[in-house]
Design a protein around this motif. Structure first.
Motif, PDB file in Angstrom:
ATOM      1  N   GLY A 186       0.771  -1.165   0.113  1.00 56.04           N
ATOM      2  CA  GLY A 186      -0.062  -0.168   0.053  1.00 56.04           C
ATOM      3  C   GLY A 186       0.909   1.055  -0.072  1.00 56.04           C
ATOM      4  O   GLY A 186       1.895   1.303  -0.680  1.00 56.04           O
ATOM      5  N   LEU A 187       0.517   2.241   0.722  1.00 53.70           N
ATOM      6  CA  LEU A 187       1.267   3.407   1.013  1.00 53.70           C
ATOM      7  C   LEU A 187       2.591   3.299   2.051  1.00 53.70           C
ATOM      8  O   LEU A 187       3.286   3.984   2.170  1.00 53.70           O
ATOM      9  N   ASP A 188       2.476   1.940   2.626  1.00 48.08           N
ATOM     10  CA  ASP A 188       3.744   1.501   3.511  1.00 48.08           C
ATOM     11  C   ASP A 188       3.641   2.730   4.603  1.00 48.08           C
ATOM     12  O   ASP A 188       4.859   3.071   5.020  1.00 48.08           O
ATOM     13  N   LEU A 189       2.610   2.793   5.337  1.00 47.50           N
ATOM     14  CA  LEU A 189       2.460   3.807   6.362  1.00 47.50           C
ATOM     15  C   LEU A 189       2.654   3.179   7.796  1.00 47.50           C
ATOM     16  O   LEU A 189       2.364   2.127   7.973  1.00 47.50           O
ATOM     17  N   ARG A 190       3.226   3.974   8.453  1.00 39.90           N
ATOM     18  CA  ARG A 190       3.670   3.673   9.908  1.00 39.90           C
ATOM     19  C   ARG A 190       1.997   3.921  10.520  1.00 39.90           C
ATOM     20  O   ARG A 190       1.541   5.002  10.387  1.00 39.90           O
TER      21      ARG A 190
END
Length: 194
Positions: A134-138
């Motif tokens: 995905g957006l590789d978000l924390r």
């Protein structure tokens, strides 16, 4: 703690921005931790569960998610936090190598914590997928400081579940921006060198 002087800075962070106007907020006050999850994770998971049960759909997103930002105070109890030492000259892969590099401390109370969390990644249809970044978000990130003590760093969890007390104020974020994906570069580097 002792003074830490370093000219280096690593741009990694989750931020909430607002116009500074008076607006309705959600006030959260809790005493004692009963489960394994920390204060922020409890709120994030609760929000994710409520969203999933509501079956909300958002045009243009693979999944409906909510971002929250705010500030909370550790009124009583101790927390487990880390401070970063000077950066290593090599790329570190998240996991034991990073944990061994960080400096961990027990700190508090009287800590002001600045926190953001997301119920999930809006670019991922399946939040548990290991293949879709995905957006590789924390999904959560919290830093703290104390004006009465020389303490500050990154919040992990409380160390005194029977004594801890939190009070916080939070508001929803209308949009999430992904500025740069440093982790994608690290993954690419590790794949090339392997």
């Amino acid at each position: 703690m002792e003074a830490y002087d370093s000219p280096e800075f690593g741009l990694l962070g989750n931020f909430v921005a607002c116009e500074g106007k008076t607006t309705p907020v959600v006030k959260v006050r809790v005493k004692k931790r009963k489960g394994e999850d920390n204060f922020v994770t409890c709120m994030r998971k609760g929000l994710a569960k409520a969203l999933e049960e509501s079956k909300v759909k958002v045009d243009g997103a693979k999944s409906a998610q909510i971002g929250i930002g705010g500030v909370f105070k550790v009124v009583s109890g101790k927390i487990h936090g880390h401070v970063m030492p000077d950066f290593k000259k090599t790329v570190m892969i998240d996991g034991p190598e990073v944990d061994e590099w960080l400096n961990f401390y027990e700190m508090g109370p009287d800590l002001t914590c600045l926190s953001v969390f997301l119920s999930g990644d809006p670019a991922k249809a399946d939040q548990d997928s290991k293949e879709d970044f995905g957006l590789d978000l924390r999904l959560e990130h919290t830093h703290f400081f104390s004006q009465s003590k020389k303490e500050g760093g990154h919040y992990h969890f409380d160390k005194t579940p029977d004594d801890v007390e939190y009070i916080g104020y939070f508001l929803p974020a209308p949009v999430v921006y992904r500025v740069d994906n440093a982790f994608a570069r690290e993954r690419a580097c590790s794949k090339v060198s392997a």
